[in-house]
Write a protein that holds these residues in place. Structure first.
Motif: not given
Length: 364
Positions: A253-266
């Motif tokens: 009942n689980t799965f992994v969702q990806g992914s963000t691509y964040e070039h400007d992060f703090t």
């Protein structure tokens, strides 16, 4: 305590452990030093894919056959020796979400030479037969050979396997590094390692190293989320590549969702914006599923990329005892084992490095 070795490898991620394995196979001694814990960095994602049809057009990955053989054999080797289940060959579905995307994907597939059975073009009806309810326009790709991996668990098992094979792996070590007449002294606690060579396989920390800060590296933050359907089991067993990826592991009942691509992060932590972004992407592909899943975990890591999206491997231009393996980006799982073997072959037999990944393509 004093130890002598041929290679001291800094970093116990996909690159570092693969190199240690390759060095031992070539009869070199190595020691692996990790500043954090195994799988603490960008390599430790809880779900990843071995995907050979990459990018918007689903282009065949660079050295696809060699890379797939290397990682598939290594996953099986480690899993069979450690008796742990951290990967499965469950296939990969790549639906087209737009007509323009479908045209480009199909055209790319028709002009690409794939090994028999590796990659198949499917009509919209066939895609939705494989996965009822999935968003699809004019067809997509089905890759029966697709692999889904709990990368963090794989690395932990790989480290134990290498340790049992006699390769020292030290974690939680903030070592001092100094050049010596014999090569390098790596000191921590009451221990000094004398290494003829030192290899930097430290991921995003490469960009801050005084030895390698001239390399053209881009740092990208990626977040993934683990979603659950609660008591209701999922009605598919394969993984999906569509606006990110859905890594379907062995649970019901689980799965992994990806992914963000964040070039400007703090910051480098998971956050609500990341979860919302991942849910938005899931909604585009599987809207009925997104409505009923709950978030049970989030993970974030920072990976390195390069201008040509290929790793950088090689010796420092002014010091032949200093080496680097970095820039794996989002393809570390696919590339790491093949390139580690390739680099050790280069060092032992003088085989030329592939120009696409050689450090010689960049200037200090």
């Amino acid at each position: 305590m004093h130890h002598q070795t041929d290679y001291c490898i800094l970093g116990a991620g996909l690159a570092g452990l693969s190199l240690a394995d390759a060095f031992q196979k070539a009869d070199f001694e190595s020691i692996v030093i990790e500043k954090n814990s195994i799988a603490a960095g960008a390599s430790g994602t809880p779900g990843g894919l071995v995907n050979l049809a990459t990018g918007r057009r689903a282009t065949k990955a660079w050295k696809a056959e060699q890379c797939y053989e290397a990682i598939a054999q290594n996953l099986e080797k480690v899993q069979s020796r450690t008796h742990e289940s951290f990967y499965q060959k469950n296939g990969l579905l790549r639906p087209a979400l737009l007509e323009k995307m479908a045209r480009k994907m199909k055209a790319q597939h028709e002009k690409t030479s794939w090994p028999e059975g590796w990659c198949q073009w499917k009509s919209k009806a066939e895609i939705q037969e494989i996965h009822p309810g999935i968003q699809c326009v004019d067809g997509g790709l089905w890759l029966p050979i697709g692999l889904t991996v709990d990368v963090g668990s794989y690395l932990q098992a790989y480290a134990r396997y290498l340790s049992e094979k006699g390769i020292p792996i030290q974690t939680g070590i903030d070592a001092e590094i100094a050049q010596s007449e014999q090569g390098w002294n790596i000191s921590f606690d009451n221990t000094t390692i004398q290494a003829r060579n030192i290899v930097f396989a430290i991921g995003p920390a490469t960009a801050q190293s005084k030895y390698w800060d001239w390399l053209p590296l881009n740092l990208i933050k990626g977040q993934v989320a683990t979603f659950s359907t609660g008591e209701e089991p999922l009605n598919f067993s394969h993984s999906i590549s569509s606006l990110g990826y859905i890594a379907r592991m062995g649970t019901r009942n689980t799965f992994v969702q990806g992914s963000t691509y964040e070039h400007d992060f703090t910051h480098v932590n998971p956050d609500q914006e990341g979860e919302e972004y991942l849910r938005k992407r899931l909604r585009r592909t599987l809207p009925q599923l997104e409505e009923k899943v709950s978030t049970v975990d989030q993970w974030a890591g920072v990976r390195t990329s390069t201008p040509n999206y290929k790793p950088i491997l090689g010796r420092h231009p002014r010091n032949s005892t200093m080496h680097v393996f970095t820039g794996l980006g989002s393809k570390g799982l696919l590339l790491s084992k093949f390139l580690a073997d390739h680099y050790v072959d280069h060092l032992t037999n003088g085989t030329a490095l592939y120009p696409e990944i050689s450090i010689e393509r960049v200037e200090e």
